[in-house]
Design a protein around this motif. Sequence first.
Motif, PDB file in Angstrom:
ATOM      1  N   PRO A 151      33.209  14.625  27.150  1.00 55.48           N
ATOM      2  CA  PRO A 151      33.949  13.503  27.829  1.00 55.48           C
ATOM      3  C   PRO A 151      33.522  12.185  27.364  1.00 55.48           C
ATOM      4  N   GLU A 152      32.068  12.176  26.545  1.00 54.57           N
ATOM      5  CA  GLU A 152      31.542  10.870  26.147  1.00 54.57           C
ATOM      6  C   GLU A 152      32.286  10.282  24.976  1.00 54.57           C
ATOM      7  N   LYS A 153      33.357  11.163  24.315  1.00 56.26           N
ATOM      8  CA  LYS A 153      34.004  10.754  23.347  1.00 56.26           C
ATOM      9  C   LYS A 153      35.455  10.065  23.679  1.00 56.26           C
ATOM     10  N   MET A 154      35.596   9.767  25.088  1.00 56.11           N
ATOM     11  CA  MET A 154      36.839   9.236  25.309  1.00 56.11           C
ATOM     12  C   MET A 154      36.407   7.920  26.477  1.00 56.11           C
ATOM     13  N   GLU A 155      36.923   6.908  26.182  1.00 59.02           N
ATOM     14  CA  GLU A 155      36.786   5.540  26.943  1.00 59.02           C
ATOM     15  C   GLU A 155      38.301   5.158  27.390  1.00 59.02           C
ATOM     16  N   ILE A 156      38.496   4.938  28.623  1.00 63.50           N
ATOM     17  CA  ILE A 156      39.755   4.187  29.172  1.00 63.50           C
ATOM     18  C   ILE A 156      39.604   2.866  29.580  1.00 63.50           C
ATOM     19  N   PHE A 157      40.113   1.853  29.319  1.00 63.34           N
ATOM     20  CA  PHE A 157      40.019   0.612  29.650  1.00 63.34           C
ATOM     21  C   PHE A 157      41.131  -0.170  29.525  1.00 63.34           C
ATOM     22  N   VAL A 158      41.370  -1.375  30.247  1.00 65.38           N
ATOM     23  CA  VAL A 158      42.470  -2.075  30.315  1.00 65.38           C
ATOM     24  C   VAL A 158      42.371  -3.293  29.064  1.00 65.38           C
ATOM     25  N   ASP A 159      43.249  -3.539  28.442  1.00 67.48           N
ATOM     26  CA  ASP A 159      43.348  -4.290  27.135  1.00 67.48           C
ATOM     27  C   ASP A 159      43.566  -5.676  27.508  1.00 67.48           C
ATOM     28  N   LYS A 160      44.843  -5.775  28.531  1.00 67.37           N
ATOM     29  CA  LYS A 160      45.466  -6.859  28.914  1.00 67.37           C
ATOM     30  C   LYS A 160      46.109  -6.476  30.276  1.00 67.37           C
ATOM     31  N   GLY A 161      45.821  -7.525  30.898  1.00 65.79           N
ATOM     32  CA  GLY A 161      46.360  -7.349  32.403  1.00 65.79           C
ATOM     33  C   GLY A 161      46.754  -8.376  33.160  1.00 65.79           C
ATOM     34  N   GLY A 162      47.637  -8.372  34.271  1.00 63.17           N
ATOM     35  CA  GLY A 162      48.032  -9.349  35.057  1.00 63.17           C
ATOM     36  C   GLY A 162      48.229  -9.059  36.753  1.00 63.17           C
ATOM     37  N   VAL A 163      48.903  -9.984  37.243  1.00 67.03           N
ATOM     38  CA  VAL A 163      49.027  -9.819  38.696  1.00 67.03           C
ATOM     39  C   VAL A 163      50.131 -10.357  39.156  1.00 67.03           C
ATOM     40  N   ALA A 164      51.098  -9.833  39.547  1.00 70.63           N
ATOM     41  CA  ALA A 164      52.508 -10.536  40.052  1.00 70.63           C
ATOM     42  C   ALA A 164      52.505 -10.560  41.476  1.00 70.63           C
ATOM     43  N   VAL A 165      52.618 -11.921  42.218  1.00 75.83           N
ATOM     44  CA  VAL A 165      52.774 -11.991  43.584  1.00 75.83           C
ATOM     45  C   VAL A 165      54.156 -12.573  43.929  1.00 75.83           C
ATOM     46  N   ARG A 166      54.465 -12.638  45.294  1.00 80.74           N
ATOM     47  CA  ARG A 166      55.394 -13.405  45.794  1.00 80.74           C
ATOM     48  C   ARG A 166      54.815 -14.249  46.997  1.00 80.74           C
ATOM     49  N   ALA A 167      55.211 -15.546  46.905  1.00 80.03           N
ATOM     50  CA  ALA A 167      54.784 -16.456  48.106  1.00 80.03           C
ATOM     51  C   ALA A 167      55.071 -15.678  49.449  1.00 80.03           C
TER      52      ALA A 167
END
Length: 160
Positions: free
Chosen positions: A22-38
Amino acid sequence: MKKLDSLRAHLLASVPEIGNSPEKMEIFVDKGGVAVRAGSLSFEYSYTASVWVQDYSGSVDNLLVPILAWIAANQPDLFEKGQRKPFTFESELLDAETCDITISIDLTELVRVEQQPNGLKVTHLPEPIINDAFAGVPTGTNLWAGLIEDGAGMVEIVTR
């Protein structure tokens, strides 16, 4: 972000080369955002999950097919997009038997935030179930093309 944990667990269980190292795998967020409504604290995550597997010596099919199965269950709308490309990947051949491979998957997660008497309740919502057809509606019918409003403000769906 719950989907990253789910994807990690799925790959550890489904791909022996990763489960054994399992040490051979990494999972991460490369680009992210959050969408909201007023007027609401509820929101939607949208991000590119990157799965990086180092020194992979198995068949690439044995890695990609479990990812496709996970997407089908956890982000099924990726199969509905016109291009039918649910993820992208890059690979660097290290030698005749091993490679480093990076898989990039655009994911979303809906999060409902509700006021409770003792604070805020945060709920990660499941993916909506996407059915291939509606009973009694011919395949290929564009249901949204025929929305009309009558004089009382009621919306009626008219198929063509």
